[in-house]
Enzyme design. Structure first.
Site, PDB file in Angstrom:
ATOM      1  N   ASN A  89       1.658  -7.722  -6.383  1.00 22.14           N
ATOM      2  CA  ASN A  89       1.541  -6.744  -7.635  1.00 22.14           C
ATOM      3  C   ASN A  89       2.201  -7.174  -8.782  1.00 22.14           C
ATOM      4  O   ASN A  89       3.452  -7.243  -8.929  1.00 22.14           O
ATOM      5  CB  ASN A  89       1.983  -5.611  -7.112  1.00 22.14           C
ATOM      6  CG  ASN A  89       1.966  -4.119  -8.100  1.00 22.14           C
ATOM      7  OD1 ASN A  89       1.332  -4.567  -8.953  1.00 22.14           O
ATOM      8  ND2 ASN A  89       2.136  -3.196  -7.645  1.00 22.14           N
ATOM      9  N   PRO A  99      11.977 -12.735  -0.041  1.00 19.78           N
ATOM     10  CA  PRO A  99      10.797 -13.045   0.905  1.00 19.78           C
ATOM     11  C   PRO A  99      10.118 -11.892   1.155  1.00 19.78           C
ATOM     12  O   PRO A  99      10.595 -10.600   1.358  1.00 19.78           O
ATOM     13  CB  PRO A  99      11.693 -13.442   2.039  1.00 19.78           C
ATOM     14  CG  PRO A  99      12.796 -14.019   1.805  1.00 19.78           C
ATOM     15  CD  PRO A  99      13.262 -13.000   0.560  1.00 19.78           C
ATOM     16  N   ARG A 100       8.758 -11.864   1.483  1.00 19.72           N
ATOM     17  CA  ARG A 100       7.878 -10.861   1.412  1.00 19.72           C
ATOM     18  C   ARG A 100       8.073 -10.206   2.801  1.00 19.72           C
ATOM     19  O   ARG A 100       7.956  -8.796   3.062  1.00 19.72           O
ATOM     20  CB  ARG A 100       6.353 -11.484   1.492  1.00 19.72           C
ATOM     21  CG  ARG A 100       5.229 -10.251   1.661  1.00 19.72           C
ATOM     22  CD  ARG A 100       5.058  -9.287   0.474  1.00 19.72           C
ATOM     23  NE  ARG A 100       3.959  -8.470   0.540  1.00 19.72           N
ATOM     24  CZ  ARG A 100       3.618  -7.656  -0.201  1.00 19.72           C
ATOM     25  NH1 ARG A 100       4.533  -7.522  -1.123  1.00 19.72           N
ATOM     26  NH2 ARG A 100       2.621  -6.703  -0.079  1.00 19.72           N
ATOM     27  N   GLY A 133      12.791  -2.188  -0.166  1.00 15.32           N
ATOM     28  CA  GLY A 133      13.039  -1.004  -0.957  1.00 15.32           C
ATOM     29  C   GLY A 133      13.807  -1.256  -2.227  1.00 15.32           C
ATOM     30  O   GLY A 133      13.994  -0.336  -2.897  1.00 15.32           O
ATOM     31  N   GLU A 134      14.210  -2.530  -2.523  1.00 10.66           N
ATOM     32  CA  GLU A 134      14.734  -2.803  -3.680  1.00 10.66           C
ATOM     33  C   GLU A 134      14.231  -3.583  -4.718  1.00 10.66           C
ATOM     34  O   GLU A 134      14.862  -4.160  -5.539  1.00 10.66           O
ATOM     35  CB  GLU A 134      16.273  -3.458  -3.340  1.00 10.66           C
ATOM     36  CG  GLU A 134      17.151  -2.406  -2.542  1.00 10.66           C
ATOM     37  CD  GLU A 134      18.635  -2.997  -2.556  1.00 10.66           C
ATOM     38  OE1 GLU A 134      19.597  -1.949  -2.906  1.00 10.66           O
ATOM     39  OE2 GLU A 134      18.807  -4.022  -2.281  1.00 10.66           O
ATOM     40  N   GLU A 183       0.760  -1.244   0.110  1.00 11.94           N
ATOM     41  CA  GLU A 183       0.019  -0.066  -0.030  1.00 11.94           C
ATOM     42  C   GLU A 183       1.017   1.223  -0.094  1.00 11.94           C
ATOM     43  O   GLU A 183       0.641   2.133  -0.331  1.00 11.94           O
ATOM     44  CB  GLU A 183      -0.994  -0.155   1.130  1.00 11.94           C
ATOM     45  CG  GLU A 183      -2.038  -0.893   1.120  1.00 11.94           C
ATOM     46  CD  GLU A 183      -1.513  -2.286   1.514  1.00 11.94           C
ATOM     47  OE1 GLU A 183      -2.404  -3.510   1.383  1.00 11.94           O
ATOM     48  OE2 GLU A 183      -0.452  -2.596   1.906  1.00 11.94           O
ATOM     49  N   LEU A 217       2.179  -5.807 -11.737  1.00 13.26           N
ATOM     50  CA  LEU A 217       2.587  -4.537 -12.552  1.00 13.26           C
ATOM     51  C   LEU A 217       3.842  -4.149 -12.333  1.00 13.26           C
ATOM     52  O   LEU A 217       4.519  -3.503 -13.260  1.00 13.26           O
ATOM     53  CB  LEU A 217       1.688  -3.469 -12.333  1.00 13.26           C
ATOM     54  CG  LEU A 217       0.012  -3.575 -12.406  1.00 13.26           C
ATOM     55  CD1 LEU A 217      -0.784  -2.400 -11.993  1.00 13.26           C
ATOM     56  CD2 LEU A 217      -0.167  -3.908 -14.004  1.00 13.26           C
ATOM     57  N   GLU A 218       4.667  -4.613 -11.232  1.00 13.34           N
ATOM     58  CA  GLU A 218       5.848  -3.890 -10.953  1.00 13.34           C
ATOM     59  C   GLU A 218       6.886  -4.588 -11.591  1.00 13.34           C
ATOM     60  O   GLU A 218       7.634  -3.911 -12.732  1.00 13.34           O
ATOM     61  CB  GLU A 218       6.364  -4.201  -9.475  1.00 13.34           C
ATOM     62  CG  GLU A 218       5.709  -3.317  -8.564  1.00 13.34           C
ATOM     63  CD  GLU A 218       6.022  -3.776  -7.096  1.00 13.34           C
ATOM     64  OE1 GLU A 218       5.777  -2.841  -6.298  1.00 13.34           O
ATOM     65  OE2 GLU A 218       6.178  -4.929  -6.821  1.00 13.34           O
TER      66      GLU A 218
END
EC number: 2.4.99.12
Length: 432
Positions: free
Chosen positions: A332, A265-266, A307-308, A58, A334-335
């Protein structure tokens, strides 16, 4: 006085408080975390725009909209709340001028304290999170609420429908919902949102901003691995998926021994656990967080940083988006499409039905029924340069064709901000 549904809901939260606190302890940031969960925040001298983003996904989706609001309203303070520590890290990295707090636990005395101290002129909730007591506190304080990029999967809809009186009361207090698709908007209305407060704006995830230097950074990173070796990424993996993906990688190595897997990993709480899992399966691996080099012998590169993800996507030949081999609902899609990498996914996509449908229709999405089918799908794409290029171009076209939700949702928010400013001006005039 609280309604009966909210009284029952609050009572259940109190009964479950020991379990909830144990779960929230995993998202602890510092010594102030418990106070923030109780609604203790610092007042702002400037009028506050408050935005809530549950976690990393988000925050990434909201970032362009929140940046624009900061630029257009330097006279206001942006405050962003998250549920998770990983979301907090993204806010601090990507929106350094915003204040961040952990969202208070949804008990009325916590949420009343939070709203009374912060005094937001507007609240923006991204995607789905409906916290009944928090929404009621905003209603009592006359804080207009917007649900931006509104998403309500079939699974979430069925869950909310079981407590429809509680959800209906919350939705009646929301000024407007900017739904990402018609089906999402219909579900909000079916749960009690007045029809005239729903607008289908599209998903702001299509308005993803790719850094201008990303391709150069990715090429620099890739050059250290060997530019000719096959590289695939398995991104945003969950517990139960890593083992399946590592098994798929074992099969790939039998056909292409120099293949490199970027495993991401998430959740950062699992980084060490996944590293142990990789080692236990006998792979030669490196960890990005430790700046360990990737050599010709490295078989798995663990992306254990925050962040990468876009950079790692851009450095890969093929992208598998996880959360889709287990019933999480996907992540996602779309990334990778936006950075020009062919997208592969598993069968569980209920969180991204509309986006998956558009990518599928355009020929930009390759789907596998299970992990056993993944090695062959990857090998087919590596062997077929024309198919890869078709997926890349189709994915880029889908992203470009659906941009514009950001502009629509900003217009909606700007209208509410203008109304709030007019009310504040009127109040000042009456008191002067």
């Amino acid at each position: 006085m609280a309604s009966l549904p909210r009284l029952i809901y609050t009572g259940l939260l109190l009964l479950l408080l020991p379990l909830i606190n144990r779960r929230l302890e995993r998202e602890r940031l510092n010594a102030l975390s418990a106070r923030q969960r109780a609604g203790h925040v610092s007042p702002s001298e400037l009028p506050v725009i408050w935005a809530h983003c549950a976690s990393v996904g988000e925050v990434l989706a909201a970032e362009p909209l929140l940046r624009e609001l900061q630029q257009q309203h330097p006279d206001k303070q942006l405050v962003v709340t998250t549920m998770t520590a990983t979301g907090a890290a993204q806010v601090r990295q990507r929106l350094p001028e915003a204040r961040h707090y952990l969202l208070p636990l949804d008990l009325p005395w916590n949420t009343d304290r939070f709203v009374a101290t912060l005094k937001p002129v507007l609240g923006i909730i991204f995607e789905t999170e409906l916290w009944p007591n928090l929404i009621h506190s905003c209603q009592q304080a006359k804080v207009p609420l917007v649900i931006a990029n509104g998403r309500l999967s079939e699974k979430a809809f069925r869950r909310y429908r079981r407590i429809r009186p509680l959800v209906r009361e919350a939705l009646q207090a929301v000024r407007c919902v900017a739904a990402k698709a018609q089906e999402d908007g219909n579900r909000f209305v079916a749960l009690g949102l007045p029809t005239d407060r729903m607008e289908v704006s599209g998903s702001i995830k299509y308005d993803l901003q790719v850094p201008a230097d990303l391709s150069r950074w990715a090429a620099d990173l890739r050059s250290g691995w060997g530019t000719t070796r096959p590289v695939w990424i398995a991104a945003s993996t969950h517990e139960g998926e890593d083992e399946l993906l590592l098994q798929a990688h074992q099969q790939l190595l039998k056909h292409q021994p120099d293949t490199l897997l970027l495993l991401v990993p998430r959740h950062p709480q699992r980084f060490d656990q996944v590293a142990e899992q990789v080692a236990a399966q006998g792979f030669s691996y490196s960890r990005r967080s430790l700046q360990q080099p990737v050599t010709s012998q490295t078989q798995v590169y663990l992306g254990d940083t925050l962040g990468e993800l876009l950079l790692l996507y851009a450095a890969a030949d093929l992208a598998f988006v996880a959360g889709s081999l287990v019933p999480i609902g996907g992540h996602n899609l779309l990334e990778p499409a936006a950075v020009g990498v062919p997208v592969i996914t598993g069968p569980h996509l209920n969180n991204f039905t509309e986006i998956a449908g558009l990518l599928r229709q355009a020929g930009a999405l390759k789907e596998v029924a299970d992990a056993a089918a993944l090695p062959e799908a990857l090998l087919q794409l590596w062997r077929d340069a024309e198919a890869r290029q078709h997926q890349v171009q189709a994915g880029l076209q889908v992203v470009d064709a659906n941009r514009g939700a950001l502009k629509k949702q900003r217009r909606m928010i700007e209208q509410l901000l203008a109304e709030q400013d007019a009310l504040a001006d009127k109040a000042r005039t009456e008191h002067s």
